[in-house]
Design a protein around this motif. Structure first.
Motif, PDB file in Angstrom:
ATOM      1  N   HIS A 115     -27.378 -19.060  17.720  1.00 50.73           N
ATOM      2  CA  HIS A 115     -26.300 -18.064  17.796  1.00 50.73           C
ATOM      3  C   HIS A 115     -25.511 -18.021  16.499  1.00 50.73           C
ATOM      4  O   HIS A 115     -25.216 -16.938  15.954  1.00 50.73           O
ATOM      5  CB  HIS A 115     -25.372 -18.386  18.969  1.00 50.73           C
ATOM      6  CG  HIS A 115     -24.170 -17.490  19.029  1.00 50.73           C
ATOM      7  ND1 HIS A 115     -22.905 -17.951  18.794  1.00 50.73           N
ATOM      8  CD2 HIS A 115     -24.058 -16.158  19.285  1.00 50.73           C
ATOM      9  CE1 HIS A 115     -22.043 -16.944  18.899  1.00 50.73           C
ATOM     10  NE2 HIS A 115     -22.722 -15.852  19.194  1.00 50.73           N
ATOM     11  N   LEU A 134     -30.308  -9.158  19.136  1.00 50.79           N
ATOM     12  CA  LEU A 134     -30.547 -10.565  19.484  1.00 50.79           C
ATOM     13  C   LEU A 134     -29.241 -11.274  19.820  1.00 50.79           C
ATOM     14  O   LEU A 134     -29.195 -12.129  20.718  1.00 50.79           O
ATOM     15  CB  LEU A 134     -31.250 -11.277  18.325  1.00 50.79           C
ATOM     16  CG  LEU A 134     -32.686 -10.819  18.041  1.00 50.79           C
ATOM     17  CD1 LEU A 134     -33.224 -11.483  16.768  1.00 50.79           C
ATOM     18  CD2 LEU A 134     -33.604 -11.134  19.220  1.00 50.79           C
ATOM     19  N   THR A 173     -26.709  -9.985  21.315  1.00 46.50           N
ATOM     20  CA  THR A 173     -26.223  -9.593  22.643  1.00 46.50           C
ATOM     21  C   THR A 173     -26.738 -10.514  23.746  1.00 46.50           C
ATOM     22  O   THR A 173     -26.109 -10.632  24.803  1.00 46.50           O
ATOM     23  CB  THR A 173     -26.637  -8.146  22.977  1.00 46.50           C
ATOM     24  OG1 THR A 173     -28.070  -8.041  22.994  1.00 46.50           O
ATOM     25  CG2 THR A 173     -26.055  -7.155  21.990  1.00 46.50           C
ATOM     26  N   THR A 174     -27.860 -11.182  23.498  1.00 47.68           N
ATOM     27  CA  THR A 174     -28.405 -12.085  24.523  1.00 47.68           C
ATOM     28  C   THR A 174     -27.478 -13.287  24.753  1.00 47.68           C
ATOM     29  O   THR A 174     -27.550 -13.925  25.803  1.00 47.68           O
ATOM     30  CB  THR A 174     -29.801 -12.602  24.123  1.00 47.68           C
ATOM     31  OG1 THR A 174     -29.716 -13.336  22.893  1.00 47.68           O
ATOM     32  CG2 THR A 174     -30.766 -11.440  23.941  1.00 47.68           C
ATOM     33  N   SER A 220     -24.777 -12.609  27.704  1.00 51.47           N
ATOM     34  CA  SER A 220     -25.323 -12.359  29.049  1.00 51.47           C
ATOM     35  C   SER A 220     -25.889 -10.955  29.216  1.00 51.47           C
ATOM     36  O   SER A 220     -25.959 -10.439  30.332  1.00 51.47           O
ATOM     37  CB  SER A 220     -24.239 -12.610  30.118  1.00 51.47           C
ATOM     38  OG  SER A 220     -23.746 -13.925  30.021  1.00 51.47           O
ATOM     39  N   VAL A 221     -26.286 -10.323  28.127  1.00 51.27           N
ATOM     40  CA  VAL A 221     -26.959  -9.026  28.215  1.00 51.27           C
ATOM     41  C   VAL A 221     -28.448  -9.292  28.349  1.00 51.27           C
ATOM     42  O   VAL A 221     -29.057  -9.914  27.471  1.00 51.27           O
ATOM     43  CB  VAL A 221     -26.676  -8.153  26.984  1.00 51.27           C
ATOM     44  CG1 VAL A 221     -27.434  -6.832  27.081  1.00 51.27           C
ATOM     45  CG2 VAL A 221     -25.181  -7.896  26.844  1.00 51.27           C
ATOM     46  N   VAL A 222     -29.029  -8.830  29.439  1.00 51.60           N
ATOM     47  CA  VAL A 222     -30.447  -9.080  29.711  1.00 51.60           C
ATOM     48  C   VAL A 222     -31.271  -7.877  29.265  1.00 51.60           C
ATOM     49  O   VAL A 222     -31.008  -6.739  29.669  1.00 51.60           O
ATOM     50  CB  VAL A 222     -30.676  -9.354  31.217  1.00 51.60           C
ATOM     51  CG1 VAL A 222     -32.156  -9.587  31.489  1.00 51.60           C
ATOM     52  CG2 VAL A 222     -29.848 -10.547  31.673  1.00 51.60           C
ATOM     53  N   HIS A 223     -32.265  -8.125  28.435  1.00 46.32           N
ATOM     54  CA  HIS A 223     -33.144  -7.064  27.954  1.00 46.32           C
ATOM     55  C   HIS A 223     -34.525  -7.214  28.588  1.00 46.32           C
ATOM     56  O   HIS A 223     -35.081  -8.322  28.588  1.00 46.32           O
ATOM     57  CB  HIS A 223     -33.311  -7.136  26.437  1.00 46.32           C
ATOM     58  CG  HIS A 223     -32.037  -6.940  25.669  1.00 46.32           C
ATOM     59  ND1 HIS A 223     -31.482  -5.703  25.452  1.00 46.32           N
ATOM     60  CD2 HIS A 223     -31.200  -7.842  25.077  1.00 46.32           C
ATOM     61  CE1 HIS A 223     -30.376  -5.835  24.748  1.00 46.32           C
ATOM     62  NE2 HIS A 223     -30.171  -7.120  24.500  1.00 46.32           N
ATOM     63  N   MET A 266     -36.826  -6.002  24.321  1.00 44.15           N
ATOM     64  CA  MET A 266     -36.682  -7.098  23.379  1.00 44.15           C
ATOM     65  C   MET A 266     -37.732  -7.002  22.275  1.00 44.15           C
ATOM     66  O   MET A 266     -37.443  -7.258  21.097  1.00 44.15           O
ATOM     67  CB  MET A 266     -36.798  -8.442  24.102  1.00 44.15           C
ATOM     68  CG  MET A 266     -36.628  -9.655  23.192  1.00 44.15           C
ATOM     69  SD  MET A 266     -35.063  -9.643  22.265  1.00 44.15           S
ATOM     70  CE  MET A 266     -33.900  -9.973  23.593  1.00 44.15           C
ATOM     71  N   GLN A 289     -25.880  -2.678  32.615  1.00 39.75           N
ATOM     72  CA  GLN A 289     -26.464  -3.652  31.703  1.00 39.75           C
ATOM     73  C   GLN A 289     -25.425  -4.206  30.726  1.00 39.75           C
ATOM     74  O   GLN A 289     -25.537  -5.333  30.262  1.00 39.75           O
ATOM     75  CB  GLN A 289     -27.622  -3.024  30.933  1.00 39.75           C
ATOM     76  CG  GLN A 289     -28.438  -4.013  30.099  1.00 39.75           C
ATOM     77  CD  GLN A 289     -29.631  -3.356  29.415  1.00 39.75           C
ATOM     78  OE1 GLN A 289     -29.862  -2.159  29.564  1.00 39.75           O
ATOM     79  NE2 GLN A 289     -30.389  -4.134  28.665  1.00 39.75           N
TER      80      GLN A 289
END
Length: 221
Positions: free
Chosen positions: A4, A69, A71-72, A75-78, A83, A139
């Motif tokens: 991160h 990347l 945003t993951t 807690s943003v799920v792609h 992705m 989302q």
């Protein structure tokens, strides 16, 4: 350094070099269109302008990938396909820009420039559709600031396209300057083209600062 922190560092550096490089381009461009400066000084400034211009272009191409990347970590799920698109977009766009910069005399360059223009238009449309969909399906729940940053980014891409159109007549006049056959008309055309582009340049600067501020504050919009 965590993944991160590394991505965040890259993202910040992309912002810094995008804005800083753009200011360098802007400053040198004012010398290029200054008919009171010597032709030699204008040509040197033009070379600096072209070289510096590559930096913000490259930074733009990688912003969506690093931002996506990041945003993951919020807690943003792609989905897998999304992705994959995020990861591949940066290298693809980067290659597109590098080919145009270093192979501008290639036989395919005109087609590549047209493709690049269409690609950016499509990116804006698809990106805005994605933002709307992500907001509607939740989302980005609790992370609406990401939608705001994305909307600003697509505005910046649009501004880049408008700058390209504004500078449509700049290339021929600048080429005449390089060949030492420029006229008062060429000087007028370069200055006129640059003045058309300036409002879009200022918008990019404001947008970059605004996006950075949103990224820091992360407001609930």
């Amino acid at each position: 350094m965590t993944a991160h922190e590394l991505l965040l560092l890259i993202h910040i550096l992309l912002f810094c070099y995008w804005l800083g490089g753009d200011i360098g381009v802007f400053y040198s461009s004012n010398i290029v269109v200054d008919d009171k400066a010597s032709p030699e000084a204008r040509i040197v400034a033009g070379k600096i302008m072209v070289a510096c211009d590559l930096v913000p272009k490259l930074c733009m191409t990688l912003m969506l990938t690093t931002g996506g990347l990041l945003t993951t970590f919020f807690s943003v799920v792609h989905p897998a396909w999304q992705m994959a698109a995020i990861v591949l977009l940066g290298p693809f766009w980067l290659t597109l820009v590098l080919l145009q910069h270093y192979n501008h005399h290639a036989s395919y360059i005109n087609q590549l420039v047209k493709f690049d223009f269409i690609f950016r238009c499509a990116l804006i449309v698809i990106g805005l559709i994605f933002i709307s969909y992500a907001l509607l399906n939740g989302q980005l729940m609790g992370n609406t600031w990401i939608a705001a940053k994305l909307a600003i980014f697509y505005l910046l891409v649009f501004c880049g396209l408008m700058i390209r159109l504004a500078l449509k007549d700049f290339g021929t006049a600048y080429s005449n300057l390089l060949q030492g056959i420029h006229t008062a008309y060429d000087n007028k055309m370069m200055l006129k083209a640059m003045n058309r582009a300036k409002p879009w340049v200022y918008t990019i600067w404001a947008g970059l600062i605004g996006a950075a501020a949103i990224g820091i504050a992360k407001p609930l919009l």
